[in-house]
Design a protein around this motif. Structure first.
Motif, mmCIF file in Angstrom:
data_model
loop_
_atom_site.group_PDB
_atom_site.id
_atom_site.type_symbol
_atom_site.label_atom_id
_atom_site.label_comp_id
_atom_site.label_asym_id
_atom_site.label_seq_id
_atom_site.Cartn_x
_atom_site.Cartn_y
_atom_site.Cartn_z
ATOM 1 N N LYS A 1 32.632 -5.525 15.768
ATOM 2 C CA LYS A 1 33.931 -4.886 15.562
ATOM 3 C C LYS A 1 33.705 -3.464 15.078
ATOM 4 C CE LYS A 1 35.667 -9.375 13.909
ATOM 5 N NZ LYS A 1 34.368 -10.051 14.124
ATOM 6 N N VAL B 1 42.375 0.518 16.233
ATOM 7 C CA VAL B 1 43.161 -0.232 17.212
ATOM 8 C C VAL B 1 44.593 0.277 17.294
ATOM 9 C CG1 VAL B 1 43.932 -2.053 15.623
ATOM 10 C CG2 VAL B 1 43.641 -2.594 18.047
ATOM 11 N N ASP B 2 45.055 0.958 16.255
ATOM 12 C CA ASP B 2 46.449 1.410 16.153
ATOM 13 C C ASP B 2 46.475 2.914 15.945
ATOM 14 O OD1 ASP B 2 49.201 1.372 15.877
ATOM 15 O OD2 ASP B 2 49.136 0.916 13.737
ATOM 16 N N ASP B 3 46.352 3.743 17.016
ATOM 17 C CA ASP B 3 46.376 3.314 18.405
ATOM 18 C C ASP B 3 45.330 4.090 19.206
ATOM 19 O OD1 ASP B 3 47.575 1.943 20.686
ATOM 20 O OD2 ASP B 3 48.751 3.715 21.102
ATOM 21 N N GLY C 1 42.055 3.630 19.704
ATOM 22 C CA GLY C 1 41.198 2.836 20.586
ATOM 23 C C GLY C 1 41.921 2.387 21.836
ATOM 24 N N GLN C 2 43.192 2.022 21.695
ATOM 25 C CA GLN C 2 43.941 1.555 22.860
ATOM 26 C C GLN C 2 44.323 2.716 23.787
ATOM 27 O OE1 GLN C 2 45.884 -2.185 22.779
ATOM 28 N NE2 GLN C 2 46.441 -1.958 20.629
ATOM 29 N N GLY D 1 45.041 -5.681 21.071
ATOM 30 C CA GLY D 1 44.628 -5.907 19.687
ATOM 31 C C GLY D 1 44.720 -7.379 19.326
ATOM 32 N N ASP E 1 43.789 -7.715 13.030
ATOM 33 C CA ASP E 1 43.146 -6.398 13.069
ATOM 34 C C ASP E 1 43.456 -5.530 11.852
ATOM 35 O OD1 ASP E 1 41.578 -6.549 15.351
ATOM 36 O OD2 ASP E 1 43.177 -5.887 16.692
ATOM 37 N N GLU F 1 41.099 -1.835 8.767
ATOM 38 C CA GLU F 1 41.563 -1.933 10.153
ATOM 39 C C GLU F 1 40.350 -1.973 11.077
ATOM 40 O OE1 GLU F 1 43.886 0.775 13.503
ATOM 41 O OE2 GLU F 1 44.175 1.233 11.373
ATOM 42 N N PHE G 1 38.863 -3.012 15.397
ATOM 43 C CA PHE G 1 39.108 -3.307 16.808
ATOM 44 C C PHE G 1 37.913 -4.114 17.283
ATOM 45 C CE2 PHE G 1 40.805 -1.093 20.948
ATOM 46 C CZ PHE G 1 41.194 -2.324 21.435
ATOM 47 N N GLN H 1 37.551 -7.051 22.807
ATOM 48 C CA GLN H 1 38.902 -6.679 23.220
ATOM 49 C C GLN H 1 38.922 -5.239 23.742
ATOM 50 O OE1 GLN H 1 39.990 -10.145 22.972
ATOM 51 N NE2 GLN H 1 41.833 -8.889 23.003
ATOM 52 N N PHE H 2 38.204 -4.353 23.092
ATOM 53 C CA PHE H 2 38.151 -2.950 23.502
ATOM 54 C C PHE H 2 37.577 -2.816 24.906
ATOM 55 C CE2 PHE H 2 35.718 1.246 22.910
ATOM 56 C CZ PHE H 2 36.798 2.031 23.299
#
Length: 461
Positions: free
Chosen positions: A116, A123-125, A127-128, A425, A429, A436, A438, A442-443
């Motif tokens: 991780k 992840v927020d946001d 990485g996404q 996510g 997470d 926090e 990721f 999932q990434f």
């Protein structure tokens, strides 16, 4: 070592996994905390980072666009006149990192542990958002083109309520014209349960101030003849719900639809253990409407919550006063078909109605975010389901989200666009909290999913 993949784009993204992690680390290192004025220059640097990454991915347009507050990073590839156009939305601003003492590693120095990546914005946001830029880059490097036109908007104020986003949308309506919006700012149901979110709750709020005497007064001299504002506020707040956990405000549930038997069965089939969830949250039991399953309460039912309350003496020791005021902050999460204006009005009226004698009540209303729902039968949602199955090897389930993403409602209301919510996510997470993270599976799975997504959307639209 991963085996060669027959799709050269997937082979490319797999070969560049370490580079993507280094890019994400560098972006996390920019403390783009939109809520704190002393980080305004960092929010701008973050937008500039996003624009540079868009250019590196091969987007032919990439620039920082100004708003009335923090800037937006915008990019586009419009090389297929007449083909469908998608708009990818994300945000580059992050929540404050406090309390710092609870972080295992510094929030803006991303560390990788146990598969991780940890850091504020992982992840927020950020990485996404990076998943999409990596996927765009793969298409352009391998094929020299995308299968459809793409616009990217990465906002800088989502974590402070997207204060200037609606005016930005109205101003840039022509530039942002598209066929569908793709949002990757959500989570799946669980690590082994790929999921597509098809509904988000709306949000409205109130600040309720109960006024008593014109200043704090001696509780010995005046106790028993002056109504205590804290007591009055407590009576009001208790009166907002009944003994079964339902909101007691007349008209609050106007417009709320009952779920179909099929949807109830789908929710019941998901692997959710109420007792385990309660243990994970550190509470004796889950609460809420007694006659509704927990997931229905979380996703498909409106709520009315007390977010904070204060008044009177808060320091060490004792100060024997009757405070002059007490205040509470309330919010309601709304579901499809509820009218935010109606909900604000009936709650305010009910508070005034049940307020006890001897105090004056002042109510400030705010927020106007409607719930958003996209049919799972929409061609873009079905395309996203196929992409997620290709990316994660398993067909997704359709879930709701109890949260609110204001820009999603803005796209719906101002641009009248359908939206695909395809985030990856995980529920644990720790977004908005210390540590926090990721999950790297999932990434990387998300990058592959987005690579497939553009093909699937091009065919569906």
């Amino acid at each position: 070592m991963l085996a060669p993949h027959p799709d050269a784009r997937i082979e490319l993204v797999r070969a560049n996994r370490e580079r993507y992690l280094e890019e994400l680390k560098a972006w996390i290192a920019v403390p783009s905390i939109s809520a704190q004025p002393d980080h305004a220059s960092d929010v701008r640097r973050s937008a500039e980072f996003a624009v540079a990454r868009m250019r590196a991915a091969g987007l032919t347009e990439a620039e920082v666009l100004e708003t009335g507050g923090h800037p937006v990073a915008y990019g586009a590839w419009l090389g297929l006149p007449g083909a469908p156009t998608i708009l990818i939305y994300g945000h580059h601003d992050v929540q404050p990192a406090d309390p710092l003492a609870l972080w295992t590693s510094p929030p803006f120095e991303a560390g990788i542990r146990d598969g991780k990546i940890f850091g504020r914005g992982a992840v927020d946001d950020k990485g996404q958002c990076l998943m999409h830029l990596a996927a765009i880059e793969a298409h352009l490097r391998v094929a020299g083109r995308l299968p459809l036109n793409v616009k990217v908007v990465i906002e800088g104020e989502e974590e402070v309520g997207s204060v200037h986003f609606e005016s930005f949308l109205a101003r840039e309506k022509a530039r942002l014209a598209c066929d569908v919006v793709v949002v990757s700012d959500t989570a799946v149901f669980a690590e082994d349960v790929p999921s597509l979110t098809t509904s988000l709750r709306g949000l409205v709020g109130w600040e309720v101030t109960v006024h008593g005497a014109n200043s704090d007064i001696h509780s010995g001299y005046f106790g028993g003849i002056v109504k205590n504002p804290l007591e009055a506020l407590a009576q009001i707040l208790v009166g907002l719900k009944d003994s079964r956990g339902s909101v007691a405000v007349p008209g609050f549930y106007d417009g709320v639809r009952e779920l179909s038997a099929q949807r109830r069965a789908e929710i019941a089939a998901l692997p959710f253990d109420e007792a385990r969830e309660a243990r994970a949250l550190g509470v004796p039991a889950l609460a809420g409407e007694a006659d509704r399953p927990a997931l229905e309460r979380m996703w498909m039912r409106p709520t009315l919550e007390i977010n904070g309350m204060y008044g009177g003496y808060q320091g060490a020791g004792s100060k024997t006063i009757i405070p002059s005021f007490a205040r509470a902050k309330l919010t309601a999460r709304l579901v499809p078909n509820q009218d935010p204006t109606h909900v604000k009005r009936v709650v305010s009226a009910f508070i005034r109605q049940i307020a006890p004698a001897g105090v004056r009540v002042e109510i400030e209303e705010h927020g106007d975010v409607r719930a958003v729902e996209t049919s799972r039968e929409h061609p873009a949602v079905m395309a996203a389901a196929r992409a997620m199955e290709r990316g994660f090897g398993k067909a997704p389930v359709f879930i709701g989200s109890g949260g609110t993403i204001g820009p999603v409602a803005s796209f719906d209301r101002i641009l009248h666009l359908p939206q695909v919510l395809i985030g990856v996510g995980l529920p644990d997470d720790a977004i908005h909290a210390p540590n926090e993270k990721f999950d790297l599976g999932q990434f990387f799975g998300g990058i592959e999913t987005m690579t497939y997504l553009y093909d699937e959307l091009a065919a569906a639209l």
